[in-house]
Scaffold this motif. Structure first.
Motif, mmCIF file in Angstrom:
data_model
loop_
_atom_site.group_PDB
_atom_site.id
_atom_site.type_symbol
_atom_site.label_atom_id
_atom_site.label_comp_id
_atom_site.label_asym_id
_atom_site.label_seq_id
_atom_site.Cartn_x
_atom_site.Cartn_y
_atom_site.Cartn_z
ATOM 1 N N THR A 428 0.847 -1.190 0.000
ATOM 2 C CA THR A 428 0.000 0.000 0.000
ATOM 3 C C THR A 428 0.882 1.239 0.000
ATOM 4 O OG1 THR A 428 -0.115 -0.048 2.422
ATOM 5 C CG2 THR A 428 -1.902 -1.129 1.218
ATOM 6 N N ASP A 429 0.224 2.365 -0.151
ATOM 7 C CA ASP A 429 0.956 3.638 -0.196
ATOM 8 C C ASP A 429 0.077 4.740 0.400
ATOM 9 O OD1 ASP A 429 2.884 5.559 -0.847
ATOM 10 O OD2 ASP A 429 2.072 5.858 -2.869
ATOM 11 N N HIS A 430 -0.573 4.451 1.517
ATOM 12 C CA HIS A 430 -1.485 5.412 2.121
ATOM 13 C C HIS A 430 -0.702 6.617 2.642
ATOM 14 C CE1 HIS A 430 -4.764 2.659 1.694
ATOM 15 N NE2 HIS A 430 -4.206 1.745 2.471
ATOM 16 N N GLY A 436 -2.233 4.192 7.263
ATOM 17 C CA GLY A 436 -1.135 3.267 7.048
ATOM 18 C C GLY A 436 -0.897 2.372 8.250
ATOM 19 N N GLN A 461 3.441 -0.694 3.812
ATOM 20 C CA GLN A 461 3.657 0.711 3.469
ATOM 21 C C GLN A 461 5.071 0.985 2.947
ATOM 22 O OE1 GLN A 461 0.560 2.383 3.177
ATOM 23 N NE2 GLN A 461 1.482 4.052 4.327
#
Length: 597
Positions: A428-430, A436, A461
């Motif tokens: 993911t890349d929140h 995150g 992340q």
């Protein structure tokens, strides 16, 4: 003439910012607002304002070039010059599907870069490419199941034009394209739908919060939003079908279920286009209703993923029994799936602690998509490890043979065919720190339930987690990967050349097995597959092999006669009447030495 339409039933005033000026839209019936002039032009950027709040992107934005929080960009799909006139996809009954994730399929992670690898799929024998979701999500990297701008292809992948070039390139090579779409929820960041109207309802609980409003007040327009989205992908991007994510997560008590309405709309579009279109469901329900016709109470979809087949095959090959694998592990479970469609067709499930499913009486094998690996079953392992990382090459070859000779529509996951050593992790890349951190904790808790050490879970992340998941294409032509790819290619050719292997009749399958000795024999018409899953060589009684031709063998030491066959440990061999499927060099086999990593 192109007018602007927007649904915002609770707004008292709606404006659009277009070409640096704000224009008021006119209120119409049932919450719709319209602006006839000025008309948007191809490439115009715009925003909406609701009761002087905003700016907000268009819920139906066709392009978000600056990300999901930026301005929408108007697209005239007629501007693209397609090169696929007269295209018709291969029938699903003859399909071999290849699931891929655009961001990790190549080093560049774009639609255009994926084109450079299509010839390898054609050479392998693939007929259908299935793209994991490409609708825009808030971050640069992710699996795509957190899409929020559902009409806009992800800008980091190459946007609308990049996707069209990819589909065109697939069609030029004879590859159909399926797209994974997510209609049961939207992502947590960049989701502006709730600003516009009651797209969600708190009347149902879901793993993602409020459910999509499919049966409450204003649900007619909400349903139309998702149906129009499906039609857009099929019409404007020339997709050949859709895979619908997790239909068991839909909350819909309408007399006409959302999926039935969707299937009807796609059927009408198919008639209009004169091109075959398919709908495939992901379902954890073991319910044949998904593919039954509406006339008998079904939804009218074309196929659904077969989770029981994956679980039964995985448990037999690996010996794993944690989580939902506790319901599987015996050869009897695998045989039951191959001959009845599901193992859990109303019987008691230890994992669920209740009876699960219902019989699939009368359904053909082609109404299921079967796989040995997919994005979920690899990516939802703690370390994203593939079967090629946890099994011997010999065991992987057995699994591939069982998959590609099964009565189901087979699907491969990117890199499976050469035993890729790169993992496929959850990444993911929140940008919101609290989001995150919530993802990190959630993954650790989930993996702990499967018995995996949470401390060994890579941080989703961390950008390195994403980079590790990119395929290393240079593996494909090196030992032992090259030999495994040849095995997959041979099996696909075998499936093509022997009609019995494309026969979807489950009742025509004959199977024998010995649970203790760990051997399995499957006969599909004149084709006979014999597996030895034991750690020692053994003689397996199979009559009539002396009159058949040995077509494929995963080990060279195979000795058949009219009474049976002596098979080495962890090996599989296939016989059939007629000629070889792989030139004149049959039997096709690999030595253990060549396959050892």
């Amino acid at each position: 003439m192109t007018a602007i339409h927007l649904w915002a039933p609770d707004a008292a005033r709606v404006e659009i910012l277009l070409r640096e000026q704000r224009y008021a839209l006119t209120a119409g019936d049932r919450g719709w607002w319209t602006l006839a002039n000025p008309q948007p032009h191809h490439g115009d950027d715009y925003y909406f304002f609701l009761d002087d709040q905003g700016p907000f992107p268009d819920p139906r934005s066709p392009w978000q070039p600056a990300g999901v929080h930026g301005p929408s960009r108007w697209i005239d799909h007629r501007q693209h010059r397609w090169q696929d006139d007269g295209w018709q996809p291969p029938p699903l009954t003859a399909a071999v599907i290849y699931e891929l994730h655009i961001g990790t399929f190549t080093a560049e992670g774009t639609f255009d870069a994926a084109i450079q690898r299509l010839d390898a799929l054609v050479d392998l024998g693939i007929t259908h490419v299935e793209l994991m979701p490409v609708a825009s999500f808030a971050e640069e990297r992710g699996w795509g199941y957190d899409g929020v701008a559902l009409y806009a292809p992800h800008h980091h992948y190459g946007g609308p034009e990049g996707l069209k070039r990819l589909v065109d390139a697939c069609h030029r090579r004879g590859l159909a394209v399926l797209l994974d779409v997510v209609y049961n929820h939207l992502g947590p960041s960049g989701n502006y739908l709730g600003r516009y109207g009651p797209y969600f309802t708190d009347r149902y609980n879901t793993p993602w919060g409020d459910a999509v409003n499919l049966d409450g007040p204003h649900s007619d327009t909400v349903r139309r939003f998702f149906i129009d989205n499906a039609l857009m992908w099929l019409r404007d991007y020339h997709m050949d079908g859709l895979r619908i994510d997790a239909i068991h997560a839909f909350a819909d008590n309408s007399a006409t279920h959302f999926l039935e309405q969707l299937a009807d709309a796609v059927g009408s579009l198919q008639a209009h286009l004169g091109r075959h279109l398919v709908l495939i469901a992901e379902s954890d329900l073991n319910d044949p209703r998904a593919v039954h016709p509406p006339a008998v109470g079904g939804y009218g979809l074309d196929a659904q993923w077969n989770e029981d087949f994956h679980h039964a095959l995985h448990a037999v090959l690996t010996g794993e029994r944690q989580g939902y694998y506790r319901d599987f592990g015996r050869l009897a479970d695998l045989v039951a799936v191959l001959t009845h469609g599901w193992r859990y067709d109303g019987r008691f499930s230890q994992f669920r602690q209740r009876c699960h499913g219902r019989p699939a009486t009368g359904l053909a094998g082609h109404t299921w998509v079967g796989c040995m690996q997919n994005h979920d079953q690899v990516g939802n392992r703690a370390r994203g490890d593939r079967l090629s990382q946890i099994l011997s090459p010999e065991r992987v070859m057995i699994g591939a043979a069982l998959l590609l000779t099964s009565p189901f529509v087979p699907m491969l996951f990117q890199g499976e065919e050469w035993g890729a050593r790169t993992p496929f992790l959850y990444f993911t890349d929140h940008q919101e720190p609290e989001l995150g951190e919530a993802v990190r904790r959630g993954r650790q808790k989930e993996f702990a339930a499967f018995g995996w050490d949470p401390d060994q879970v890579p941080d989703p992340q961390d950008a390195a987690t994403f980079r590790q998941s990119k395929l290393a294409w240079d593996e494909m032509d090196r030992a032992p990967h090259k030999a495994l790819r040849q095995w997959y290619k041979a099996l696909i050719r075998l499936r093509r050349q022997h009609p019995a292997l494309s026969d979807g009749r489950l009742e025509a399958i004959r199977a024998r097995f010995d649970e203790d000795a760990r051997w399995l024999v499957i006969a599909r018409g004149p084709v006979v597959l014999v597996c030895n899953l034991a750690d020692n060589a053994q003689r397996i009684a199979v009559t009539g092999l002396g009159d058949k031709q040995l077509l494929l063998a995963s080990a060279p030491q195979v000795h058949p006669d009219n009474a049976g066959v002596l098979l080495p440990a962890d090996s599989v061999a296939i016989w059939a009447d007629g000629t070889s499927a792989i030139d004149d060099s049959m039997p096709f086999s690999f030595s253990n030495k060549e396959n050892s990593p």
